[in-house]
Write a protein that holds these residues in place. Structure first.
Motif, PDB file in Angstrom:
ATOM      1  N   GLY A  48      -1.345   6.673  -9.542  1.00  0.00           N
ATOM      2  CA  GLY A  48      -0.217   5.756  -9.434  1.00  0.00           C
ATOM      3  C   GLY A  48       1.119   6.476  -9.376  1.00  0.00           C
ATOM      4  O   GLY A  48       1.256   7.517  -8.718  1.00  0.00           O
ATOM      5  N   HIS A  97      -9.245  12.643   2.166  1.00  0.00           N
ATOM      6  CA  HIS A  97      -9.434  11.299   1.614  1.00  0.00           C
ATOM      7  C   HIS A  97      -9.677  11.314   0.104  1.00  0.00           C
ATOM      8  O   HIS A  97      -9.041  10.535  -0.619  1.00  0.00           O
ATOM      9  CB  HIS A  97     -10.577  10.590   2.329  1.00  0.00           C
ATOM     10  N   GLN A 150       0.846  -1.188   0.000  1.00  0.00           N
ATOM     11  CA  GLN A 150       0.000   0.000   0.000  1.00  0.00           C
ATOM     12  C   GLN A 150       0.885   1.243   0.000  1.00  0.00           C
ATOM     13  O   GLN A 150       1.919   1.279   0.660  1.00  0.00           O
ATOM     14  CB  GLN A 150      -0.898   0.011   1.239  1.00  0.00           C
ATOM     15  N   TYR A 151       0.473   2.265  -0.754  1.00  0.00           N
ATOM     16  CA  TYR A 151       1.220   3.518  -0.748  1.00  0.00           C
ATOM     17  C   TYR A 151       1.169   4.136   0.647  1.00  0.00           C
ATOM     18  O   TYR A 151       0.162   4.071   1.341  1.00  0.00           O
ATOM     19  CB  TYR A 151       0.626   4.506  -1.754  1.00  0.00           C
ATOM     20  N   THR A 152       2.262   4.747   1.054  1.00  0.00           N
ATOM     21  CA  THR A 152       2.305   5.456   2.325  1.00  0.00           C
ATOM     22  C   THR A 152       2.650   6.910   2.061  1.00  0.00           C
ATOM     23  O   THR A 152       3.302   7.245   1.071  1.00  0.00           O
ATOM     24  CB  THR A 152       3.347   4.849   3.278  1.00  0.00           C
ATOM     25  N   TYR A 153       2.208   7.790   2.955  1.00  0.00           N
ATOM     26  CA  TYR A 153       2.416   9.221   2.800  1.00  0.00           C
ATOM     27  C   TYR A 153       3.024   9.782   4.080  1.00  0.00           C
ATOM     28  O   TYR A 153       2.619   9.404   5.182  1.00  0.00           O
ATOM     29  CB  TYR A 153       1.089   9.938   2.510  1.00  0.00           C
ATOM     30  N   CYS A 179      -4.708  10.634  -5.847  1.00  0.00           N
ATOM     31  CA  CYS A 179      -3.273  10.370  -5.969  1.00  0.00           C
ATOM     32  C   CYS A 179      -3.017   8.871  -6.124  1.00  0.00           C
ATOM     33  O   CYS A 179      -2.150   8.457  -6.903  1.00  0.00           O
ATOM     34  CB  CYS A 179      -2.537  10.928  -4.753  1.00  0.00           C
ATOM     35  N   GLN A 180      -3.781   8.060  -5.411  1.00  0.00           N
ATOM     36  CA  GLN A 180      -3.659   6.611  -5.567  1.00  0.00           C
ATOM     37  C   GLN A 180      -4.032   6.181  -6.984  1.00  0.00           C
ATOM     38  O   GLN A 180      -3.386   5.319  -7.580  1.00  0.00           O
ATOM     39  CB  GLN A 180      -4.570   5.909  -4.562  1.00  0.00           C
ATOM     40  N   ARG A 181      -5.083   6.792  -7.517  1.00  0.00           N
ATOM     41  CA  ARG A 181      -5.544   6.424  -8.860  1.00  0.00           C
ATOM     42  C   ARG A 181      -4.498   6.758  -9.917  1.00  0.00           C
ATOM     43  O   ARG A 181      -4.324   6.012 -10.892  1.00  0.00           O
ATOM     44  CB  ARG A 181      -6.854   7.149  -9.168  1.00  0.00           C
ATOM     45  N   CYS A 200       1.709  10.458  -9.557  1.00  0.00           N
ATOM     46  CA  CYS A 200       1.464  11.360  -8.431  1.00  0.00           C
ATOM     47  C   CYS A 200       2.559  11.183  -7.387  1.00  0.00           C
ATOM     48  O   CYS A 200       2.773  10.081  -6.876  1.00  0.00           O
ATOM     49  CB  CYS A 200       0.092  11.084  -7.821  1.00  0.00           C
ATOM     50  N   GLN A 233      -6.346  11.968  -1.507  1.00  0.00           N
ATOM     51  CA  GLN A 233      -5.477  10.793  -1.455  1.00  0.00           C
ATOM     52  C   GLN A 233      -5.934   9.732  -2.450  1.00  0.00           C
ATOM     53  O   GLN A 233      -5.113   9.084  -3.106  1.00  0.00           O
ATOM     54  CB  GLN A 233      -5.464  10.220  -0.043  1.00  0.00           C
ATOM     55  N   ALA A 234      -7.250   9.554  -2.577  1.00  0.00           N
ATOM     56  CA  ALA A 234      -7.765   8.561  -3.522  1.00  0.00           C
ATOM     57  C   ALA A 234      -7.381   8.917  -4.959  1.00  0.00           C
ATOM     58  O   ALA A 234      -7.060   8.033  -5.767  1.00  0.00           O
ATOM     59  CB  ALA A 234      -9.283   8.453  -3.378  1.00  0.00           C
TER      60      ALA A 234
END
Length: 287
Positions: free
Chosen positions: A264, A254, A225-228, A260-262, A267, A257-258
């Motif tokens: 990949g 949130h 999982q990505y961490t920040y 940024c997750q999308r 970001c 963050q979602a």
């Protein structure tokens, strides 16, 4: 970033490592429980602690070229007690907002059951004819570095007191009694203990049932999982950024963050501007 944890002795000092290696060591080590660490860029040293900034003697101070970070995978705030509520006070760093929340009790329940982040405080704001809103935050009076709270008429703030009491996080081996050694060809004799006969007609009371604890929520961190790394009070200079459209004016962490997750690997992080209406920007890698 540019903060150092002081007041606690380190469990370990790992030398000649990078910041990423220091963070990885804190997450993956099995020699002790790492709750936080200081990384010194000039010396390339990683100072590991068994407590975090909420410990009684711990305090954060400004320090150039020093990064402080906490292991959020070990934090469990669901069962932490709340401090006394404070009127006309609100947390600035809002992570999530829930409109039309009926009462402070419902807002407190939402903070306790939050699993997208470690909820440390909530603000319940009764706006009269405009309805009410519950604002959850990963910060509190203690962790907000003294600038997280502001005056807001009609708001009720309540923060949790999550105190860790880990003075030494080393994992000690379990001590077992030694097993008697037997020699081949010899016989070990066992003498039974004398039997005790009950003469009383009254039976001893049954043992009390074991206490029932509520089930623990699922773990926050998952593999791959990505961490920040969260930094308060700073912005990113340079870099290409794009604004992320959000559906709510407050509590955009949130959805940002979602997004940024999308995106990949494109970001590199995101910035949240905490104003009356929060704005979110993703930091993109140049193509």
């Amino acid at each position: 970033m540019d903060y150092e944890l002081q007041g606690l002795p380190p469990l370990d000092v790992v030398r000649v490592v990078s910041l990423e290696q220091c963070q990885q060591h804190c997450l993956e080590t099995r020699k002790y429980v790492c709750r936080s660490a200081n990384y010194y860029h000039l010396r390339r040293e990683c100072h590991v602690f068994g407590d975090d900034r909420t410990a009684p003697k711990a305090h954060l101070v400004e320090a150039s070229r020093v990064d402080f970070f906490e292991n959020q995978c070990l934090v469990e705030t669901s069962f932490c007690p709340y401090q006394k509520s404070e009127e006309d006070l609100a947390m600035v760093y809002v992570s999530k907002s829930l409109p039309d929340t009926p009462s402070t009790l419902h807002c407190e329940r939402e903070c306790n059951r939050e699993r997208e982040f470690n909820c440390r405080s909530y603000t319940y704001w009764d706006r009269g004819a405009h309805g009410s809103v519950c604002m959850l935050s990963g910060e509190s009076r203690l962790t907000g570095q003294g600038i997280g709270l502001s005056y807001r008429e009609g708001a009720t703030y309540s923060g949790k007191t999550c105190k860790t009491s880990v003075s030494d996080g080393r994992l000690m081996p379990t001590a077992y009694p030694p097993i008697p050694a037997s020699t081949k060809g010899t016989t070990s004799m066992h003498t039974p203990s004398p039997r005790v006969t009950e003469t009383s007609s009254h039976k001893p009371p049954p043992p009390p049932p074991p206490p029932v604890f509520p089930p623990l929520p699922p773990p926050i961190c998952t593999f791959n999982q990505y961490t920040y790394e969260k930094v308060i009070g700073h912005d990113v200079r340079g870099g290409r950024r794009e604004r992320v459209p959000t559906r709510v004016p407050v509590g955009v962490v949130h959805p940002c963050q979602a997004e940024c997750q999308r995106l990949g690997p494109r970001c590199q992080g995101f910035v949240v501007q905490y104003q009356s209406y929060q704005n979110c920007y993703v930091i993109l890698r140049d193509p």
